[in-house]
Design an enzyme around this catalytic site. Structure first.
Site, short mmCIF file in Angstrom:
data_model
loop_
_atom_site.label_atom_id
_atom_site.label_comp_id
_atom_site.label_asym_id
_atom_site.label_seq_id
_atom_site.Cartn_x
_atom_site.Cartn_y
_atom_site.Cartn_z
N ASP A 66 27.57 45.63 57.85
CA ASP A 66 27.70 45.81 56.41
C ASP A 66 27.24 47.21 56.02
O ASP A 66 27.81 47.85 55.14
CB ASP A 66 26.83 44.78 55.66
CG ASP A 66 27.37 43.37 55.84
OD1 ASP A 66 28.36 43.20 56.59
OD2 ASP A 66 26.79 42.45 55.24
N GLU B 193 27.36 49.98 57.77
CA GLU B 193 28.38 51.00 58.07
C GLU B 193 29.49 50.97 57.03
O GLU B 193 29.98 52.00 56.58
CB GLU B 193 28.97 50.75 59.46
CG GLU B 193 28.04 51.16 60.59
CD GLU B 193 28.50 50.62 61.92
OE1 GLU B 193 29.09 51.38 62.70
OE2 GLU B 193 28.30 49.41 62.18
N TYR B 194 29.87 49.73 56.66
CA TYR B 194 30.94 49.57 55.67
C TYR B 194 30.50 50.24 54.35
O TYR B 194 31.24 51.02 53.75
CB TYR B 194 31.22 48.08 55.45
CG TYR B 194 32.36 47.82 54.51
CD1 TYR B 194 33.66 47.67 54.99
CD2 TYR B 194 32.15 47.70 53.13
CE1 TYR B 194 34.72 47.43 54.12
CE2 TYR B 194 33.20 47.47 52.26
CZ TYR B 194 34.49 47.33 52.76
OH TYR B 194 35.52 47.10 51.90
N ASP B 195 29.27 49.93 53.95
CA ASP B 195 28.77 50.46 52.69
C ASP B 195 28.72 52.00 52.72
O ASP B 195 29.01 52.65 51.72
CB ASP B 195 27.38 49.90 52.39
CG ASP B 195 27.44 48.42 52.08
OD1 ASP B 195 28.56 47.92 51.81
OD2 ASP B 195 26.39 47.75 52.12
N SER C 256 57.41 23.74 41.47
CA SER C 256 56.29 22.85 41.69
C SER C 256 56.61 21.99 42.91
O SER C 256 57.44 22.39 43.74
CB SER C 256 56.11 22.02 40.43
OG SER C 256 55.02 21.18 40.59
N LEU C 257 56.02 20.84 43.03
CA LEU C 257 56.27 19.97 44.18
C LEU C 257 56.33 18.53 43.72
O LEU C 257 55.54 18.13 42.87
CB LEU C 257 55.11 20.06 45.17
CG LEU C 257 55.06 21.17 46.20
CD1 LEU C 257 53.79 21.05 47.01
CD2 LEU C 257 56.27 21.07 47.13
N GLU D 275 51.02 21.60 55.84
CA GLU D 275 49.92 22.50 55.46
C GLU D 275 48.98 21.75 54.53
O GLU D 275 49.40 20.84 53.83
CB GLU D 275 50.47 23.71 54.66
CG GLU D 275 51.42 24.58 55.44
CD GLU D 275 52.20 25.53 54.53
OE1 GLU D 275 51.73 25.84 53.42
OE2 GLU D 275 53.29 25.94 54.94
N ASP E 142 43.50 22.68 46.53
CA ASP E 142 43.39 22.43 45.10
C ASP E 142 42.81 23.65 44.40
O ASP E 142 41.62 23.75 44.15
CB ASP E 142 42.51 21.20 44.87
CG ASP E 142 42.83 20.53 43.55
OD1 ASP E 142 43.82 20.96 42.90
OD2 ASP E 142 42.12 19.61 43.16
N ARG F 109 50.93 31.14 37.65
CA ARG F 109 52.23 30.48 37.66
C ARG F 109 52.77 30.27 36.24
O ARG F 109 53.96 30.36 36.00
CB ARG F 109 52.10 29.13 38.37
CG ARG F 109 53.37 28.33 38.34
CD ARG F 109 53.29 27.11 39.23
NE ARG F 109 54.55 26.39 39.19
CZ ARG F 109 54.82 25.43 38.31
NH1 ARG F 109 53.91 25.07 37.43
NH2 ARG F 109 55.99 24.83 38.31
N LYS G 157 56.80 20.39 54.62
CA LYS G 157 57.91 21.29 54.31
C LYS G 157 58.96 21.25 55.40
O LYS G 157 58.61 21.24 56.58
CB LYS G 157 57.38 22.73 54.17
CG LYS G 157 56.31 22.89 53.10
CD LYS G 157 55.74 24.29 53.05
CE LYS G 157 54.70 24.36 51.93
NZ LYS G 157 54.04 25.67 51.82
N CYS H 10 11.04 1.44 26.23
CA CYS H 10 11.69 0.86 27.41
C CYS H 10 12.68 -0.22 26.97
O CYS H 10 12.32 -1.09 26.18
CB CYS H 10 10.62 0.27 28.32
SG CYS H 10 11.32 -0.76 29.63
N CYS I 139 8.67 4.08 32.07
CA CYS I 139 8.04 2.98 31.36
C CYS I 139 6.76 2.75 32.15
O CYS I 139 6.80 2.46 33.34
CB CYS I 139 8.92 1.73 31.40
SG CYS I 139 8.00 0.26 30.91
N CYS J 119 6.00 -4.73 32.71
CA CYS J 119 7.40 -4.67 32.28
C CYS J 119 8.28 -5.57 33.17
O CYS J 119 8.27 -5.43 34.39
CB CYS J 119 7.88 -3.23 32.35
SG CYS J 119 9.65 -3.07 32.09
S1 IVH Z 1 54.31 24.90 48.37
C1 IVH Z 1 58.29 25.51 46.53
N1 IVH Z 1 52.15 24.89 49.80
O1 IVH Z 1 50.39 22.67 45.00
C2 IVH Z 1 56.94 25.59 47.08
N2 IVH Z 1 51.95 24.49 47.47
O2 IVH Z 1 51.64 20.50 43.33
C3 IVH Z 1 55.99 24.78 46.32
N3 IVH Z 1 49.65 24.16 46.70
O3 IVH Z 1 51.85 24.62 42.52
C4 IVH Z 1 54.59 24.99 46.66
N4 IVH Z 1 48.70 24.43 48.65
O4 IVH Z 1 49.68 25.44 43.60
C5 IVH Z 1 52.67 24.75 48.57
N5 IVH Z 1 50.31 24.93 51.18
C6 IVH Z 1 50.83 24.80 49.96
C7 IVH Z 1 50.03 24.55 48.83
C8 IVH Z 1 50.63 24.39 47.60
C9 IVH Z 1 48.50 24.19 47.38
C10 IVH Z 1 49.77 23.89 45.27
C11 IVH Z 1 50.57 24.91 44.52
C12 IVH Z 1 51.64 24.12 43.80
C13 IVH Z 1 51.06 22.76 43.78
C14 IVH Z 1 52.16 21.74 43.66
#
Ligand code: IVH
Length: 701
Positions: A55, A57-59, A104-105, A136, A140, A159, A316, A434, A452, A457
């Protein structure tokens, strides 16, 4: 945007042109080298978690770069490692249009749903039969869309609604694992001149807890969960605040590019990694849906083991061309599905707040909830920890609250969903008396709990008796909570000693008691009288004295009189006993009510005397006339110690088994002596059996 970049490129050219001395040129080169090295070491540290330099050296390198940039402010560029916290606070975030919809998914909630997803796809396109899959973790956190031009991070957005997000570029720059320039490793091939990457920004569970602790100590608002923290941190108008938050990034897809990019999801992950993006190391590639389903099951079991909060896995289709051809339903691409883990955090309405009175008189508030299912269990109550917690979180009756149930812990309330308030929620006022005995409650300096302090009691008595009869204490089977309450309500039990004077006729008066049940209970109570001293010590419920300590005390003191006369100093000599527990023990025995209870227990015949000491003290010769042989490996004593014990009790010890041998004392791995004893019909004893024999013949049993 393009104009902005062109402007910068021009500036670079101009800069070089105005460097007229050799030393200036050298300084410029040094700066460029420092930047490149700092990018690289930042990557080693934050992305690969494998730093090559210290760290310090980095600094030093960073300080040198700052020095040069201060001399030449005209050389500063936004992707310089000095600029991670360069932005100034914004008034509000500007809107950004995404280059393509940020989809979304669709969710699946169990393996059948995943199977059904697959079958639907199969009907749509026969190529699906031959595809492989990538799994994958579904992190969250918060989706982010990262734009790179000529390898430079130029813009980052949330998003939003999928079409338009918010420009959070300055905040994203502070995320240390986000590459400001790609490829990070200069030897990698250059990326397309325009590249848009999608990823998730999140915070680990450990960092989340540490951050909340810090915020609480600073008197600031805490966050509900890691996701909420990541979102809140990214949406700070002042990037300097975001910079203090330990945010992480994982990249998982390419949204747009103007050059060649990989054709499969698996290769995309490798590619992003090669460019210097942090990519999950947990991704898996599976050849068919059966393997996927099997793997999903494994993922569900592993859920609690990640250091980040994962709310599911994403499955996927690996072939990205096929995935694209499958199209979109609403905002959900068909080519991927999220298998959600059962939610462990759920919101529900807080109907009321109840208060429990514990064994030691501590009042504990609990939430009475609109019943809600959490991870397969219907939850109606959850702990609210203590009254300070309710005040700090400003939890009101009628609030929608977030409740969590995880592992073996009792469900607990995390906090209110403030945005869901309608205005008719009521603030909560802790009780001043109480709830069970209506006596005033007390608060001790330096403690959060309210107590209490009324020794009579009834609620405390219920808990006390419950604890006294519990499995690790006196273990009185058949004496459940309901019966304890009945006995107390009927006035039959005013303290634990009263259990030992219960009459059959008393019990038969109680609802639900027939002769058999009454006899069983009386027998169980009677049997508890032979519990060893350590069990009774546990049963007394002295604050801080658990199973291990009770065993230590029982080994040391002959009976409760001896323990009761131990001094504060003496107790502290015992390993594991500090001043607090020593004081708790001394206080317990000093209380007149407890002294009276002990006398009562003694009169009832509940007065165990501890093992080792007893034999030594009583000095009788209970084994007189008996001959013993000791063999095998014993568990508590060495063979010599056992022989010594037998001799001290008047027994004779010989080396070989014969018809004259009264008992063979056997431990583990007893060999030929045991065979011989069996052959001759000589009785055998284990260590406990020997102790019982001494006990019985001493007339103590
Ligand atoms: S793929 C078209 N991969 O989950 C591709 N999403 O409920 C769609 N998320 O909005 C997303 N990990 O924020 C993908 N490995 C992952 C993910 C991921 C978390 C979230 C992402 C998305 C939400 C959908």
């Amino acid at each position: 945007m393009l104009r902005h970049i062109r402007k910068r490129m021009w500036r670079d050219v101009l800069n070089l042109a105005i460097i007229n001395t050799m030393s200036e040129e050298q300084l410029y080169q040094e700066m460029q080298r420092l930047r490149q090295e700092l990018h690289f070491h930042n990557y080693r540290y934050y992305v690969l978690d494998a730093p090559l330099i210290s760290d310090g050296e980095y600094d030093r390198m960073l300080a040198r770069l700052r020095e040069i940039e201060t001399q030449h402010p005209e050389w500063v560029v936004p992707d310089s490692p000095t600029q991670r916290v360069g932005g100034s606070p914004a008034e509000k975030f500007l809107k950004v249009s995404h280059p393509v919809s940020i989809l979304s998914l669709a969710n699946a909630f169990d393996l059948q749903d995943v199977q059904a997803w697959y079958e639907r796809l199969l009907r749509l396109d026969e190529r699906v039969a031959a595809t492989d899959f990538v799994i994958e973790p579904k992190i969250d956190g918060l989706t982010v869309v990262l734009h790179y031009r000529n390898g430079l991070f130029v813009q980052g957005a949330t998003r939003g609604d999928g079409e338009e997000g918010e420009d959070i570029t300055a905040n994203l720059r502070t995320v240390r694992s986000l590459p400001l320039r790609i490829p990070v490793d200069a030897s990698s091939p250059p990326p397309p001149s325009y590249l848009v990457v999608r990823g998730e920004v999140f915070i680990t569970i450990e960092d989340f807890e540490a951050l909340n602790k810090r915020l609480l100590e600073a008197g600031e608002k805490t966050y509900l969960n890691p996701r909420n923290t990541a979102a809140g941190s990214l949406r700070q108008l002042d990037p300097a605040i975001t910079a203090t938050r330990p945010l992480m990034l994982l990249a998982y897809s390419i949204v747009a590019a103007d050059g060649d990019i990989p054709q499969t999801q698996w290769e995309t992950l490798q590619y992003l990694k090669a460019l210097g993006f942090p990519v999950t190391s947990l991704a898996e590639r599976w050849a068919d849906i059966q393997s996927v389903l099997f793997a999903c099951e494994k993922w569900q079991q592993r859920r609690g083991k990640f250091d980040f909060e994962a709310d599911g896995v994403v499955i996927k289709i690996n072939d990205l061309r096929l995935a694209a051809d499958l199209g979109v339903v609403g905002k959900d691409p068909r080519g991927a599905v999220a298998l959600k883990f059962p939610a462990l955090e759920v919101t529900t309405i807080l109907r009321d707040i109840g208060v429990n009175v514990g064994r030691t008189g501590v009042l504990t508030p609990y939430a009475i909830l609109e019943p809600v299912e959490i991870g397969g269990v219907v939850v109606k109550q959850a702990t609210l920890h203590n009254f300070d917690f309710i005040a700090e979180k400003d939890i009101r009756i009628g609030d929608r609250v977030l409740v969590k149930r995880a592992g073996d812990v009792i469900p607990y309330v995390i906090g209110p969903v403030v945005d869901a308030r309608r205005g008719d929620e009521k603030s909560y006022v802790p009780p001043s008396v109480c709830p069970a005995c209506q006596q005033p409650v007390e608060h001790f300096e330096g403690e959060v709990a309210w107590y209490c302090v009324n020794a009579a009691c009834p609620a405390q008595l219920v808990r006390n008796v419950e604890h006294f009869v519990s499995r690790t204490a006196m273990d009185i089977v058949g004496l459940g909570l309901r019966i304890v309450e009945q006995l107390i309500e009927a006035g039959l039990v005013k303290d634990v000693a009263d259990l030992y004077t219960l009459q059959r006729s008393d019990l038969l008066e109680l609802e639900g008691f027939a002769e058999k049940k009454a006899d069983n209970l009386l027998n169980a109570i009677e049997a508890s009288k032979s519990q060893p001293l350590e069990r009774l010590i546990i049963a007394l419920g002295i604050r801080g004295v658990g199973e291990v300590m009770a065993a230590d005390l029982a080994r040391r003191y002959r009976d409760l009189d001896a323990l009761g006369s131990a001094t504060f100093e003496e107790l502290q000599q015992i390993e594991g006993i500090g001043p607090n527990i020593a004081q708790a023990i001394v206080d317990w025995f000093a209380r007149p009510a407890n002294r009276a209870l002990l006398e009562k227990l003694k009169r009832c015949g509940l007065w165990p005397v501890s093992g080792a000491e007893k034999y030594l003290e009583e000095g009788g010769k209970p084994l007189e006339g008996l001959t013993f042989v000791v063999t095998g490996t014993l568990s508590n004593y060495s063979r010599e110690e056992v022989k010594e014990l037998i001799r001290s009790k008047g027994g004779k010890v010989t080396d070989s088994v014969s018809k004259k041998t009264s008992y063979l004392v056997v431990g583990e791995d007893a060999g030929s002596k045991l065979d011989k004893a069996r052959e001759l019909g000589v009785a055998t004893l284990d260590e406990d059996g020997l102790m019982r024999l001494i006990h019985e013949r001493s007339g103590l049993a």
